[in-house]
Scaffold this motif. Structure first.
Motif, PDB file in Angstrom:
ATOM      1  N   SER A  48       3.331  12.732  -7.000  1.00 24.27           N
ATOM      2  CA  SER A  48       2.148  12.198  -6.313  1.00 24.27           C
ATOM      3  C   SER A  48       0.972  13.160  -6.342  1.00 24.27           C
ATOM      4  O   SER A  48      -0.145  12.793  -5.986  1.00 24.27           O
ATOM      5  CB  SER A  48       2.497  11.867  -4.856  1.00 24.27           C
ATOM      6  OG  SER A  48       2.990  13.014  -4.191  1.00 24.27           O
ATOM      7  N   PRO A  93      -6.125   3.912   0.706  1.00 26.77           N
ATOM      8  CA  PRO A  93      -5.862   3.700  -0.722  1.00 26.77           C
ATOM      9  C   PRO A  93      -4.377   3.462  -1.000  1.00 26.77           C
ATOM     10  O   PRO A  93      -3.517   4.112  -0.404  1.00 26.77           O
ATOM     11  CB  PRO A  93      -6.340   5.016  -1.360  1.00 26.77           C
ATOM     12  CG  PRO A  93      -6.231   6.037  -0.276  1.00 26.77           C
ATOM     13  CD  PRO A  93      -6.518   5.319   0.996  1.00 26.77           C
ATOM     14  N   ALA A  94      -4.127   2.535  -1.894  1.00 27.13           N
ATOM     15  CA  ALA A  94      -2.755   2.080  -2.132  1.00 27.13           C
ATOM     16  C   ALA A  94      -1.957   2.992  -3.032  1.00 27.13           C
ATOM     17  O   ALA A  94      -0.761   2.764  -3.229  1.00 27.13           O
ATOM     18  CB  ALA A  94      -2.786   0.671  -2.734  1.00 27.13           C
ATOM     19  N   ASP A  95      -2.589   4.033  -3.597  1.00 30.01           N
ATOM     20  CA  ASP A  95      -1.860   4.908  -4.514  1.00 30.01           C
ATOM     21  C   ASP A  95      -1.320   6.170  -3.842  1.00 30.01           C
ATOM     22  O   ASP A  95      -0.755   7.032  -4.502  1.00 30.01           O
ATOM     23  CB  ASP A  95      -2.752   5.302  -5.690  1.00 30.01           C
ATOM     24  CG  ASP A  95      -4.004   6.042  -5.249  1.00 30.01           C
ATOM     25  OD1 ASP A  95      -4.377   5.921  -4.062  1.00 30.01           O
ATOM     26  OD2 ASP A  95      -4.610   6.758  -6.077  1.00 30.01           O
ATOM     27  N   ILE A  96      -1.494   6.276  -2.509  1.00 27.36           N
ATOM     28  CA  ILE A  96      -0.974   7.426  -1.766  1.00 27.36           C
ATOM     29  C   ILE A  96       0.137   6.956  -0.842  1.00 27.36           C
ATOM     30  O   ILE A  96      -0.037   5.971  -0.109  1.00 27.36           O
ATOM     31  CB  ILE A  96      -2.081   8.121  -0.944  1.00 27.36           C
ATOM     32  CG1 ILE A  96      -3.199   8.625  -1.859  1.00 27.36           C
ATOM     33  CG2 ILE A  96      -1.506   9.291  -0.138  1.00 27.36           C
ATOM     34  CD1 ILE A  96      -4.367   9.261  -1.123  1.00 27.36           C
ATOM     35  N   GLY A 115       0.817  -1.212   0.000  1.00 28.30           N
ATOM     36  CA  GLY A 115       0.000   0.000   0.000  1.00 28.30           C
ATOM     37  C   GLY A 115       0.846   1.255   0.000  1.00 28.30           C
ATOM     38  O   GLY A 115       0.467   2.269   0.583  1.00 28.30           O
ATOM     39  N   LEU A 116       2.004   1.185  -0.633  1.00 30.34           N
ATOM     40  CA  LEU A 116       2.933   2.298  -0.774  1.00 30.34           C
ATOM     41  C   LEU A 116       3.430   2.820   0.576  1.00 30.34           C
ATOM     42  O   LEU A 116       3.300   4.010   0.889  1.00 30.34           O
ATOM     43  CB  LEU A 116       2.271   3.432  -1.577  1.00 30.34           C
ATOM     44  CG  LEU A 116       3.184   4.216  -2.541  1.00 30.34           C
ATOM     45  CD1 LEU A 116       3.838   3.301  -3.553  1.00 30.34           C
ATOM     46  CD2 LEU A 116       2.384   5.297  -3.255  1.00 30.34           C
TER      47      LEU A 116
END
Length: 506
Positions: A332, A70-73, A35-36
């Motif tokens: 990001s 959320p996995a993109d943050i 999840g980054l």
């Protein structure tokens, strides 16, 4: 078994919800975090494992997968230790999943299970309240900060074992309470009082005007003339913070990790050294953080020895001085940090500092003086509303027993002028004269014919830019408000021009 624990994070100065999903399966023992996560989040596995074992519970020897959605943050910091630990305990059967509903968890774990404070709590608490959460479990040292958000039950704990007992109903605990009636009490004694400053009446008047209209100010004078002393006392005459302003400032300091109390009670006074870097002043970095201009939001940024700052560092001030916000773009996304600060600057008139000193001789050449003052660019000076020369105080004034005007007396006049502005702009999105746009000036800055003619003559004589022309009107509007005059008179324009056009900078 899968369990989901609610947590939060910060993006800029705003909070967002993070789902900490913990799944425990049969397989080779391993602990995977996805999840980054950054390095601090990845290292949580060691802290979580040790903390669970040290409260007397056997750590599961299975395959543990933790997903931070959320996995993109990018997830940064140590605040996910507690929700990961609670997720593991829930997946292992020590806590029922139903007990975690409408509750969020945040906190760093020590190896013995103790909880340590983390940063960014207030914006996360505000987001939790907006999303309908009822309970917020976090370290005791962060509890008062989160409790500022009304309608959210905040529970502060010192150890993971206490949280486990609380969730299982074996420990009763009352939510943290805040005395909102006294929450914004600010002790101004630490800033000093203007009654301690002998003489310097023109400078005091300039500071009063700056405080009343939220104007930027530059003081020029020889070493020891009192520039720093006057600047430090400037906070004592500013209007008190509103609750909304205090929340804005607290969010910034919470994210930056500089919060020393549950809430910022006094207007910030930031005083960075002239060796500061561009990023430290304006904000940014690999993981963008607020800089000094944002930490001074709704307060004062004091730059002493202004020409000693790197020219590139001073030039980055131009955009936040105009837009009142700092925009930082990264892969990001784009972050914005508020930067509605008041610039108070001080400078020597030459490299040695004694160019206008009545006693000490200046040995600087014209070329050296020009090079020294040239570090303060024209565009930056254009954004400074008031410029005043600070002369050394005479011995007779220093030894005089005549009482000087106190900060309270000056502040009372400032508050009256501020009240006039609040009433004037009650239907606008601004509060102070310095924030007026050209359309506001046209509507609210009524100049007498003599004042208008005087301003036009000054504009032609000193070749003023349109920005300087408008800033003179804004300052004159503040001077008129201090005198409770509805119309801007000729004397108000003359005073504003004299403060704007300082021949000692030429």
């Amino acid at each position: 078994m899968l369990s989901v624990v609610k947590s939060g994070g910060t993006f800029g100065i705003n909070g967002y919800i993070v789902d900490v999903e913990v799944n425990i399966n049969q397989g080779l023992p391993q602990f995977i975090t996805v999840g980054l996560p950054d390095t601090a989040v990845k290292e949580s596995r060691e802290r979580v494992k040790s903390a669970i074992e040290n409260i007397g519970i056997k750590f599961p020897i299975k395959k543990i997968t933790v997903n931070l959605a959320p996995a993109d943050i990018l997830k940064v910091g140590t605040l996910y230790d507690l929700p990961i630990a609670v997720g593991i305990l829930s997946s292992s059967g020590f806590v029922e999943q139903s007990k975690l509903q409408k509750t969020a968890f945040i906190g760093e774990l020590a190896l013995n299970g103790d909880l340590r404070a983390v940063k960014g709590i207030l914006p996360i608490a505000i987001k939790l309240k907006e999303e309908g959460f009822e309970n917020f479990v976090l370290p005791k040292d962060n509890a008062k900060e989160a409790a500022i958000v009304e309608g959210l039950n905040v529970f502060g704990f010192e150890n993971l074992k206490d949280i486990l007992e609380f969730l299982n109903g074996d420990l009763k605990k009352e939510p943290e309470k805040i005395n909102f009636e006294r929450i914004l009490e600010c002790n101004l004694d630490k800033y000093g009082d203007f009654s301690e400053v002998k003489g310097q009446y023109a400078v005091k008047k300039a500071l009063e005007i700056a405080a009343a209209g939220f104007h930027n100010l530059l003081m020029i004078g020889s070493p020891g003339s009192g520039k720093t002393m006057l600047a430090r006392r400037f906070i004592s005459i500013l209007p008190p913070l509103s609750f909304e302003e205090a929340i804005e400032i607290t969010k910034i300091h919470s994210v930056a990790g500089t919060l020393k109390d549950s809430i910022v009670r006094c207007r910030p006074f930031r005083h960075p050294h002239h060796t500061i870097s561009d990023i430290a002043l304006i904000g940014g970095g690999s993981y963008p953080k607020p800089g000094e201009v944002s930490l001074a939001h709704n307060g004062v940024l004091f730059l002493d020895e202004l020409p000693e700052f790197k020219k590139s560092t001073l030039e980055v001030l131009r955009q936040p001085l105009e837009d009142k916000v700092v925009s930082i773009s990264r892969a990001s996304g784009k972050l914005e940090f508020p930067a509605n600060f008041q610039l108070i600057a001080a400078a020597n008139p030459c490299p040695c500092g004694y160019r206008f000193d009545p006693v000490k001789e200046c040995k600087c050449t014209p070329a050296e003086i020009k090079r020294y003052l040239g570090k303060i660019s024209g565009p930056l000076l254009d954004r400074i509303d008031l410029s005043v020369t600070v002369m050394p105080v005479k011995t007779q004034e220093l030894s005089s027993n005549t009482p000087e005007e106190s900060s309270k007396q000056i502040r009372d006049r400032v508050l009256k002028a501020v009240e006039i502005q609040l009433n004037r702009f009650k239907n606008e999105k601004i509060k102070f004269n310095s924030q007026m746009t050209p359309s506001h000036i046209q509507e609210y800055a009524n100049l007498s014919e003599e004042a208008k003619n005087t301003l036009n003559l000054a504009a032609d004589k000193f070749n003023l830019t349109a920005r300087s022309y408008h800033r003179i009107i804004k300052v004159a509007r503040t001077i008129a408000d201090l005198e409770e005059s509805k119309e801007i008179l000729q004397k108000h324009i003359i005073t504003a021009v004299n403060y704007k056009v300082n021949e000692n900078l030429i």
